[in-house]
Design a protein around this motif. Structure first.
Motif, PDB file in Angstrom:
ATOM      1  N   VAL A 128       0.945  -1.118   0.068  1.00 55.20           N
ATOM      2  CA  VAL A 128      -0.226  -0.122  -0.173  1.00 55.20           C
ATOM      3  C   VAL A 128       0.835   1.205   0.170  1.00 55.20           C
ATOM      4  O   VAL A 128       2.012   1.372   0.809  1.00 55.20           O
ATOM      5  CB  VAL A 128      -1.078  -0.346   1.259  1.00 55.20           C
ATOM      6  CG1 VAL A 128      -0.239   0.020   2.471  1.00 55.20           C
ATOM      7  CG2 VAL A 128      -2.032   1.035   1.035  1.00 55.20           C
ATOM      8  N   TYR A 129       0.493   2.365  -0.759  1.00 55.13           N
ATOM      9  CA  TYR A 129       1.256   3.507  -0.874  1.00 55.13           C
ATOM     10  C   TYR A 129       0.077   4.518  -1.003  1.00 55.13           C
ATOM     11  O   TYR A 129      -1.140   4.368  -0.808  1.00 55.13           O
ATOM     12  CB  TYR A 129       1.921   3.549  -2.233  1.00 55.13           C
ATOM     13  CG  TYR A 129       3.090   2.462  -2.317  1.00 55.13           C
ATOM     14  CD1 TYR A 129       4.146   2.500  -1.910  1.00 55.13           C
ATOM     15  CD2 TYR A 129       2.576   1.432  -3.237  1.00 55.13           C
ATOM     16  CE1 TYR A 129       5.217   1.654  -2.056  1.00 55.13           C
ATOM     17  CE2 TYR A 129       3.530   0.191  -3.246  1.00 55.13           C
ATOM     18  CZ  TYR A 129       4.789   0.328  -2.648  1.00 55.13           C
ATOM     19  OH  TYR A 129       5.700  -0.743  -2.866  1.00 55.13           O
ATOM     20  N   ARG A 130       0.424   5.837  -0.818  1.00 50.04           N
ATOM     21  CA  ARG A 130      -0.302   7.206  -0.920  1.00 50.04           C
ATOM     22  C   ARG A 130      -0.246   7.903  -2.039  1.00 50.04           C
ATOM     23  O   ARG A 130       1.052   7.832  -2.336  1.00 50.04           O
ATOM     24  CB  ARG A 130      -0.469   7.786   0.559  1.00 50.04           C
ATOM     25  CG  ARG A 130      -0.701   7.130   1.619  1.00 50.04           C
ATOM     26  CD  ARG A 130      -0.254   8.082   2.996  1.00 50.04           C
ATOM     27  NE  ARG A 130      -1.414   9.037   3.075  1.00 50.04           N
ATOM     28  CZ  ARG A 130      -1.614  10.330   3.852  1.00 50.04           C
ATOM     29  NH1 ARG A 130      -0.372  10.371   4.436  1.00 50.04           N
ATOM     30  NH2 ARG A 130      -2.644  11.096   3.806  1.00 50.04           N
ATOM     31  N   LEU A 131      -1.051   8.189  -2.645  1.00 51.59           N
ATOM     32  CA  LEU A 131      -1.048   9.202  -3.946  1.00 51.59           C
ATOM     33  C   LEU A 131      -1.650  10.381  -3.533  1.00 51.59           C
ATOM     34  O   LEU A 131      -2.520  10.668  -2.762  1.00 51.59           O
ATOM     35  CB  LEU A 131      -1.802   8.600  -5.097  1.00 51.59           C
ATOM     36  CG  LEU A 131      -1.592   7.163  -5.627  1.00 51.59           C
ATOM     37  CD1 LEU A 131      -2.510   6.604  -6.821  1.00 51.59           C
ATOM     38  CD2 LEU A 131      -0.078   6.933  -5.943  1.00 51.59           C
ATOM     39  N   PHE A 132      -0.887  11.372  -4.060  1.00 48.26           N
ATOM     40  CA  PHE A 132      -1.417  12.973  -3.874  1.00 48.26           C
ATOM     41  C   PHE A 132      -1.711  13.555  -5.253  1.00 48.26           C
ATOM     42  O   PHE A 132      -0.824  13.264  -6.143  1.00 48.26           O
ATOM     43  CB  PHE A 132      -0.318  13.772  -3.222  1.00 48.26           C
ATOM     44  CG  PHE A 132       0.004  13.075  -2.061  1.00 48.26           C
ATOM     45  CD1 PHE A 132      -0.879  13.351  -0.744  1.00 48.26           C
ATOM     46  CD2 PHE A 132       0.949  12.189  -1.563  1.00 48.26           C
ATOM     47  CE1 PHE A 132      -0.463  12.805   0.413  1.00 48.26           C
ATOM     48  CE2 PHE A 132       1.335  11.637  -0.504  1.00 48.26           C
ATOM     49  CZ  PHE A 132       0.883  12.087   0.516  1.00 48.26           C
ATOM     50  N   GLY A 133      -2.818  14.217  -5.582  1.00 45.39           N
ATOM     51  CA  GLY A 133      -3.101  14.700  -6.580  1.00 45.39           C
ATOM     52  C   GLY A 133      -3.569  16.404  -6.028  1.00 45.39           C
ATOM     53  O   GLY A 133      -4.391  16.396  -5.499  1.00 45.39           O
ATOM     54  N   LYS A 134      -2.787  17.252  -6.796  1.00 50.97           N
ATOM     55  CA  LYS A 134      -3.320  18.677  -6.547  1.00 50.97           C
ATOM     56  C   LYS A 134      -3.352  19.596  -7.917  1.00 50.97           C
ATOM     57  O   LYS A 134      -2.772  19.089  -8.816  1.00 50.97           O
ATOM     58  CB  LYS A 134      -2.277  19.280  -5.699  1.00 50.97           C
ATOM     59  CG  LYS A 134      -1.834  18.511  -4.367  1.00 50.97           C
ATOM     60  CD  LYS A 134      -0.581  19.486  -3.445  1.00 50.97           C
ATOM     61  CE  LYS A 134      -0.480  18.572  -2.204  1.00 50.97           C
ATOM     62  NZ  LYS A 134       0.429  19.229  -1.419  1.00 50.97           N
ATOM     63  N   ALA A 135      -4.065  20.601  -7.771  1.00 45.10           N
ATOM     64  CA  ALA A 135      -4.178  21.516  -8.868  1.00 45.10           C
ATOM     65  C   ALA A 135      -4.447  22.805  -8.417  1.00 45.10           C
ATOM     66  O   ALA A 135      -5.482  23.032  -7.371  1.00 45.10           O
ATOM     67  CB  ALA A 135      -5.494  21.194  -9.842  1.00 45.10           C
ATOM     68  N   LYS A 136      -3.696  23.926  -8.788  1.00 48.77           N
ATOM     69  CA  LYS A 136      -4.312  25.331  -8.567  1.00 48.77           C
ATOM     70  C   LYS A 136      -4.648  25.783 -10.290  1.00 48.77           C
ATOM     71  O   LYS A 136      -3.728  25.879 -11.045  1.00 48.77           O
ATOM     72  CB  LYS A 136      -3.055  25.949  -8.312  1.00 48.77           C
ATOM     73  CG  LYS A 136      -3.481  27.528  -7.904  1.00 48.77           C
ATOM     74  CD  LYS A 136      -2.238  28.218  -7.055  1.00 48.77           C
ATOM     75  CE  LYS A 136      -2.840  29.803  -7.179  1.00 48.77           C
ATOM     76  NZ  LYS A 136      -1.665  30.488  -6.383  1.00 48.77           N
ATOM     77  N   CYS A 137      -5.760  26.364 -10.325  1.00 55.72           N
ATOM     78  CA  CYS A 137      -6.374  26.611 -11.460  1.00 55.72           C
ATOM     79  C   CYS A 137      -6.636  28.439 -11.416  1.00 55.72           C
ATOM     80  O   CYS A 137      -7.282  28.837 -10.267  1.00 55.72           O
ATOM     81  CB  CYS A 137      -7.542  26.057 -11.907  1.00 55.72           C
ATOM     82  SG  CYS A 137      -7.419  24.286 -12.040  1.00 55.72           S
ATOM     83  N   GLU A 138      -6.076  29.189 -12.334  1.00 60.10           N
ATOM     84  CA  GLU A 138      -6.300  30.570 -12.153  1.00 60.10           C
ATOM     85  C   GLU A 138      -7.386  31.079 -12.987  1.00 60.10           C
ATOM     86  O   GLU A 138      -7.835  30.242 -13.988  1.00 60.10           O
ATOM     87  CB  GLU A 138      -4.977  31.230 -12.236  1.00 60.10           C
ATOM     88  CG  GLU A 138      -4.024  30.842 -11.430  1.00 60.10           C
ATOM     89  CD  GLU A 138      -2.622  31.531 -11.800  1.00 60.10           C
ATOM     90  OE1 GLU A 138      -2.459  32.704 -11.985  1.00 60.10           O
ATOM     91  OE2 GLU A 138      -1.491  30.784 -11.652  1.00 60.10           O
ATOM     92  N   ARG A 139      -8.031  32.281 -12.903  1.00 59.07           N
ATOM     93  CA  ARG A 139      -8.995  32.697 -13.746  1.00 59.07           C
ATOM     94  C   ARG A 139      -8.291  33.154 -15.238  1.00 59.07           C
ATOM     95  O   ARG A 139      -9.322  32.917 -16.193  1.00 59.07           O
ATOM     96  CB  ARG A 139      -9.484  34.095 -12.858  1.00 59.07           C
ATOM     97  CG  ARG A 139     -10.668  34.729 -13.679  1.00 59.07           C
ATOM     98  CD  ARG A 139     -11.807  33.928 -13.847  1.00 59.07           C
ATOM     99  NE  ARG A 139     -12.632  33.665 -12.595  1.00 59.07           N
ATOM    100  CZ  ARG A 139     -13.752  33.131 -12.461  1.00 59.07           C
ATOM    101  NH1 ARG A 139     -14.154  32.340 -13.540  1.00 59.07           N
ATOM    102  NH2 ARG A 139     -14.332  32.892 -11.309  1.00 59.07           N
ATOM    103  N   ASP A 140      -7.267  33.283 -15.214  1.00 60.48           N
ATOM    104  CA  ASP A 140      -6.786  33.751 -16.784  1.00 60.48           C
ATOM    105  C   ASP A 140      -6.194  32.431 -17.414  1.00 60.48           C
ATOM    106  O   ASP A 140      -5.808  32.405 -18.570  1.00 60.48           O
ATOM    107  CB  ASP A 140      -5.501  34.758 -16.468  1.00 60.48           C
ATOM    108  CG  ASP A 140      -4.496  33.931 -15.828  1.00 60.48           C
ATOM    109  OD1 ASP A 140      -4.427  32.707 -15.194  1.00 60.48           O
ATOM    110  OD2 ASP A 140      -3.399  34.641 -15.514  1.00 60.48           O
ATOM    111  N   GLY A 141      -6.726  31.445 -16.643  1.00 59.97           N
ATOM    112  CA  GLY A 141      -6.340  29.913 -17.561  1.00 59.97           C
ATOM    113  C   GLY A 141      -5.166  29.010 -17.149  1.00 59.97           C
ATOM    114  O   GLY A 141      -5.122  28.100 -17.559  1.00 59.97           O
TER     115      GLY A 141
END
Length: 289
Positions: A128-141
């Motif tokens: 077993v492992y841990r996965l991380f997913g992240k996102a930063k989205c800006e209004r300008d695309g």
């Protein structure tokens, strides 16, 4: 019918904007299908979502966050997402559609992941492992996504090993005893939305950097092999971070220089009451130089 008052849209009197407002700890079953048969399975995900809040607005519309998560995860039931970092990006973009007052959104996803492995003597196992997913989205695309993994392995202390060898005047034919640590190593890579990194590859890279990987079940021959292999390959927590960084630089030659890399390693000490820790944050360009 009595009109519903939108309290969130009332004017805020304090004059402070907020960088993150949202919900945390939303649990969803997410269907993931990676290329080349990587991670083709449902994952139980813990999802946090946030948007910024302008100074003039009293509150954020929290229910919109849950609606967005449900809508995007439902889409993945029909057509699986390519990764939890891509799921985070999809959620982040829709958050900006729903929260018209926000300039950016942040999404963090954590999942447990089971991966097939093989013991030193060739026995099949699942770890077993841990996965991380992240996102930063800006209004300008603008979009920055992050893929991360956490793996647990074993390190053997080279300092104590050297001290024992000198104290006992040991020969170098066999590895000398030393104290061991359970090491937790985490890697994050943040990049443009067009880039892709396989979590399986990062897990393999970390496992190859431990003094020895560890396994859920070990019979006697494998147990001996893990201990012997670890003592033949002693490492400080600093060595763990540097070895992982070197392998990332060697492995990901096609990724651009602006990809940010974070490597953390923490050893749970066996002869001390504290842990040992090391970390490096840098762009690939800085590491290559």
């Amino acid at each position: 019918m009595i009109p519903v008052c939108d309290v969130q849209n009332r004017k805020n009197e304090t004059g402070f904007s907020l960088t993150k407002v949202g919900v945390t700890g939303v649990r969803k079953l997410v269907h993931v299908k990676r290329p080349d048969e990587h991670c083709n399975e449902p994952l139980v995900c813990m999802i946090d979502v946030f948007v910024d809040l302008p100074a003039e607005q009293k509150g954020s519309h929290m229910s919109r966050n849950l609606e967005v998560i449900r809508a995007v995860v439902s889409e993945c039931t029909e057509e699986p997402t390519t990764g939890i970092e891509d799921l985070a990006t999809m959620i982040g973009k829709m958050l900006l559609e729903k929260h018209e007052y926000a300039k950016f959104s942040n999404v963090n996803i954590v999942a447990e992941y089971f991966k097939d492995n093989v013991t030193p003597h060739g026995k099949n196992t699942t770890e077993v492992y841990r996965l991380f997913g992240k996102a930063k989205c800006e209004r300008d695309g603008g979009i920055t996504k992050t893929i991360g993994v956490e793996a647990v392995g074993m390190t053997a202390c080279p300092c104590a090993q050297e001290n024992v060898a000198q104290t006992l005047n040991c020969s170098k034919e066999w590895p000398v005893i030393t104290h061991n640590q359970r090491n937790v190593c985490t890697v994050y890579m943040s990049m443009d939305n067009s880039c892709m990194v396989e979590a399986d590859d990062l897990i393999d890279l970390i496992n190859s950097s431990f003094s020895s990987p560890t396994f859920e079940v070990l019979k006697r021959d494998d147990e001996a092999a893990v201990v012997i292999n670890a003592h033949r390959n002693p490492k400080f927590v600093e060595d763990m971070v540097r070895d992982v960084l070197k392998k990332i630089v060697d492995e990901y030659t096609e990724l651009p220089d602006d990809v940010e890399v974070v490597v953390k390693s923490e050893s749970e000490e066996s002869i001390h009451k504290h842990n040992a820790f090391a970390e490096r944050t840098a762009t690939l360009g800085e590491l290559r130089n």
